[in-house]
Design a protein around this motif. Structure first.
Motif, PDB file in Angstrom:
ATOM      1  N   GLY A 106     -16.034  18.015   5.452  1.00  0.00           N
ATOM      2  CA  GLY A 106     -14.992  16.974   5.248  1.00  0.00           C
ATOM      3  C   GLY A 106     -13.606  17.239   5.401  1.00  0.00           C
ATOM      4  N   ALA A 107     -13.150  18.679   5.175  1.00  0.00           N
ATOM      5  CA  ALA A 107     -11.715  19.103   5.076  1.00  0.00           C
ATOM      6  C   ALA A 107     -11.540  19.690   6.510  1.00  0.00           C
ATOM      7  CB  ALA A 107     -11.693  20.073   4.215  1.00  0.00           C
ATOM      8  N   LEU A 108     -12.474  19.531   7.509  1.00  0.00           N
ATOM      9  CA  LEU A 108     -11.987  20.378   8.655  1.00  0.00           C
ATOM     10  C   LEU A 108     -10.978  19.966   9.418  1.00  0.00           C
ATOM     11  CD1 LEU A 108     -13.337  22.349  10.782  1.00  0.00           C
ATOM     12  CD2 LEU A 108     -14.213  20.573  11.822  1.00  0.00           C
ATOM     13  N   VAL A 109     -10.644  18.554   9.535  1.00  0.00           N
ATOM     14  CA  VAL A 109      -9.304  18.182  10.264  1.00  0.00           C
ATOM     15  C   VAL A 109      -7.858  18.836   9.301  1.00  0.00           C
ATOM     16  CG1 VAL A 109      -7.487  16.199  10.617  1.00  0.00           C
ATOM     17  CG2 VAL A 109     -10.456  16.062  11.087  1.00  0.00           C
ATOM     18  N   GLU A 110      -8.177  18.859   8.206  1.00  0.00           N
ATOM     19  CA  GLU A 110      -6.899  19.112   7.345  1.00  0.00           C
ATOM     20  C   GLU A 110      -6.677  20.738   7.406  1.00  0.00           C
ATOM     21  OE1 GLU A 110      -5.067  17.059   6.027  1.00  0.00           O
ATOM     22  OE2 GLU A 110      -3.517  18.729   5.303  1.00  0.00           O
ATOM     23  N   ILE A 111      -7.714  21.348   7.492  1.00  0.00           N
ATOM     24  CA  ILE A 111      -7.598  22.772   7.595  1.00  0.00           C
ATOM     25  C   ILE A 111      -7.401  23.393   8.960  1.00  0.00           C
ATOM     26  CG2 ILE A 111      -8.846  23.361   5.468  1.00  0.00           C
ATOM     27  CD1 ILE A 111     -10.776  24.748   7.368  1.00  0.00           C
ATOM     28  N   MET A 112      -7.572  22.707   9.998  1.00  0.00           N
ATOM     29  CA  MET A 112      -7.328  23.200  11.424  1.00  0.00           C
ATOM     30  C   MET A 112      -5.851  22.955  11.723  1.00  0.00           C
ATOM     31  SD  MET A 112     -10.381  21.161  13.284  1.00  0.00           S
ATOM     32  CE  MET A 112      -9.936  21.483  15.064  1.00  0.00           C
ATOM     33  N   LYS A 113      -5.044  22.179  10.681  1.00  0.00           N
ATOM     34  CA  LYS A 113      -3.453  22.156  11.190  1.00  0.00           C
ATOM     35  C   LYS A 113      -2.781  23.448  11.106  1.00  0.00           C
ATOM     36  CE  LYS A 113      -2.827  17.644   9.216  1.00  0.00           C
ATOM     37  NZ  LYS A 113      -2.843  16.757   7.902  1.00  0.00           N
ATOM     38  N   GLY A 114      -2.243  23.828  12.326  1.00  0.00           N
ATOM     39  CA  GLY A 114      -1.627  25.052  12.354  1.00  0.00           C
ATOM     40  C   GLY A 114      -2.249  26.281  12.697  1.00  0.00           C
ATOM     41  N   ALA A 115      -3.668  26.155  12.770  1.00  0.00           N
ATOM     42  CA  ALA A 115      -4.579  27.369  13.149  1.00  0.00           C
ATOM     43  C   ALA A 115      -4.529  27.500  14.615  1.00  0.00           C
ATOM     44  CB  ALA A 115      -5.970  27.019  12.877  1.00  0.00           C
ATOM     45  N   GLY A 116      -4.521  29.061  14.912  1.00  0.00           N
ATOM     46  CA  GLY A 116      -4.533  29.579  16.417  1.00  0.00           C
ATOM     47  C   GLY A 116      -5.682  29.806  16.704  1.00  0.00           C
ATOM     48  N   LEU A 117      -6.736  29.803  16.055  1.00  0.00           N
ATOM     49  CA  LEU A 117      -8.130  30.186  16.511  1.00  0.00           C
ATOM     50  C   LEU A 117      -9.270  29.377  15.709  1.00  0.00           C
ATOM     51  CD1 LEU A 117      -9.763  32.584  17.982  1.00  0.00           C
ATOM     52  CD2 LEU A 117      -9.294  33.853  15.923  1.00  0.00           C
ATOM     53  N   PHE A 118     -10.224  28.777  16.608  1.00  0.00           N
ATOM     54  CA  PHE A 118     -11.261  28.089  16.018  1.00  0.00           C
ATOM     55  C   PHE A 118     -12.670  29.019  16.555  1.00  0.00           C
ATOM     56  CE2 PHE A 118     -14.701  25.133  15.917  1.00  0.00           C
ATOM     57  CZ  PHE A 118     -14.107  24.234  15.076  1.00  0.00           C
ATOM     58  N   ILE A 119     -13.484  29.326  15.495  1.00  0.00           N
ATOM     59  CA  ILE A 119     -14.675  29.994  16.037  1.00  0.00           C
ATOM     60  C   ILE A 119     -15.959  29.160  15.444  1.00  0.00           C
ATOM     61  CG2 ILE A 119     -16.246  31.956  15.866  1.00  0.00           C
ATOM     62  CD1 ILE A 119     -12.730  32.458  14.597  1.00  0.00           C
ATOM     63  N   ASN A 120     -16.907  28.757  16.317  1.00  0.00           N
ATOM     64  CA  ASN A 120     -17.998  28.106  16.245  1.00  0.00           C
ATOM     65  C   ASN A 120     -19.126  29.301  15.816  1.00  0.00           C
ATOM     66  OD1 ASN A 120     -20.193  26.249  15.213  1.00  0.00           O
ATOM     67  ND2 ASN A 120     -20.722  26.564  17.336  1.00  0.00           N
ATOM     68  N   THR A 121     -19.551  29.290  14.681  1.00  0.00           N
ATOM     69  CA  THR A 121     -20.574  30.316  14.202  1.00  0.00           C
ATOM     70  C   THR A 121     -22.069  29.567  14.041  1.00  0.00           C
ATOM     71  OG1 THR A 121     -20.308  30.318  11.673  1.00  0.00           O
ATOM     72  CG2 THR A 121     -19.019  31.931  13.302  1.00  0.00           C
ATOM     73  N   THR A 122     -22.102  28.240  14.024  1.00  0.00           N
ATOM     74  CA  THR A 122     -23.472  27.624  13.769  1.00  0.00           C
ATOM     75  C   THR A 122     -24.288  27.441  15.050  1.00  0.00           C
ATOM     76  OG1 THR A 122     -22.638  25.346  14.119  1.00  0.00           O
ATOM     77  CG2 THR A 122     -21.866  26.172  12.025  1.00  0.00           C
TER      78      THR A 122
END
Ligand code: ATR
Length: 285
Positions: A183-199
């Motif tokens: 549920g916190a995904l949107v919040e913690i994506m703020k300002g991130a420069g890299l997103f990795i899906n490992t699922t």
């Protein structure tokens, strides 16, 4: 007894259960051919109950093999059974590459190396970021977190359906790694420069959640360690939303480099010819 290495060409293996879908033989056989090395690389199906015996045989040098790869479900056992697991394998908690040296069985894990080499090749500036988001907290996430930490990424945020698993990784990998529930995904994506899906979300065209990537930095890179399909639903969404993407195939190709070099003595090259060979095989199956 005959020393097999005097009689036969150098032989390496990939052991897993099941093993039918492994692309490692395509990769290593291509390199053997392109390097002009008279070696062999075989896929071996080893049931979990037979794996310890397989490794004992390798250790006792009654096996033909100089080493090999191990894949699901043997990576943790391989680490435990090796005489000399290196620091990377121990940190990740799993080994995928084994070799014999001076009568000992050595082990490493090349997934973190493959992950970094893929991004370095495709988006050379990818690591100039302070904040990364890792989706998932399984075995693959461990290698990714280890890689990001090694590269000095300041904050690593792990989001997982089962938050306890994310917390285990935060505890294992230390200060810079933080655990969050989905549920916190949107919040913690703020300002991130890299997103990795490992699922495994979206693997083999399974359902994947709809993700709004807009909280990421506009120059952010989105990558997936899944490579079947090549354009996973997560990558497709990110691309449609205007973000740079890197597919997971390069990680598979690059993680194979250190093993080949150990067994066959030459450092092979990851190039478009190899990539298209594997893609062609993916089209067929
Ligand atoms: P691997 O070793 O390939 O990483 P794994 O250890 O089984 O495989 O981990 C799979 C990851 O995908 C986990 O983070 C898992 O979440 P849980 O820890 O909550 O199980 C995640 N995953 C798999 N299916 C999922 C789904 N339908 N929704 C959300 N996360 C999922």
């Amino acid at each position: 007894m005959l020393d097999s290495r005097e009689t036969f060409p150098t032989q390496a293996f990939v052991a897993g259960y099941p093993i039918g879908h492994s692309r490692s033989p395509i990769i290593h056989r291509h390199w053997l051919k392109s390097c002009g090395i008279e070696g062999q690389y075989s896929a071996v199906e080893v049931e979990p109950s037979a794996f310890a015996e397989f490794i004992e045989k390798l250790k006792s040098q009654t096996s033909f093999y100089v080493g090999g790869n191990v894949t699901i479900p043997h990576k943790e056992t391989a680490l435990k059974m090796a005489d000399r697991p290196d620091e990377t394998a121990q940190e990740i908690g799993a080994a995928n590459t084994l070799w014999r040296e001076e009568g000992r069985l050595y082990a490493t894990n090349t997934d973190a190396y493959g992950f970094l080499a893929n991004l370095d090749e495709r988006r050379p500036d990818w690591d100039k970021v302070d904040r990364a988001v890792v989706l998932g907290a399984g075995g693959a996430a461990r290698a990714v977190i280890q890689a990001l930490r090694e590269r000095g990424i300041g904050e690593i945020h792990v989001v997982n359906r089962t938050v306890e698993r994310a917390q285990e990784l935060a505890d294992r990998f230390g200060m810079n790694v933080h655990a969050h529930r989905s549920g916190a995904l949107v919040e913690i994506m703020k300002g991130a420069g890299l997103f990795i899906n490992t699922t495994s979300l979206g693997m083999d065209d399974s359902e994947a959640p709809v993700i709004d990537f807009s909280p990421l930095l506009s120059k952010a890179v989105v990558t997936d360690i899944v490579y079947v399909p090549l354009m996973t639903p997560i990558l497709r969404q990110a691309k449609e939303q205007g973000f740079e993407t890197v597919d997971g195939l390069g990680m598979l190709l690059h993680q194979a480099v250190p093993g080949f070099e150990k067994w066959f003595g030459r450092r092979p090259v990851v190039d478009e010819v190899l990539r298209s060979l594997v893609l062609k095989d993916m089209d067929r199956h």
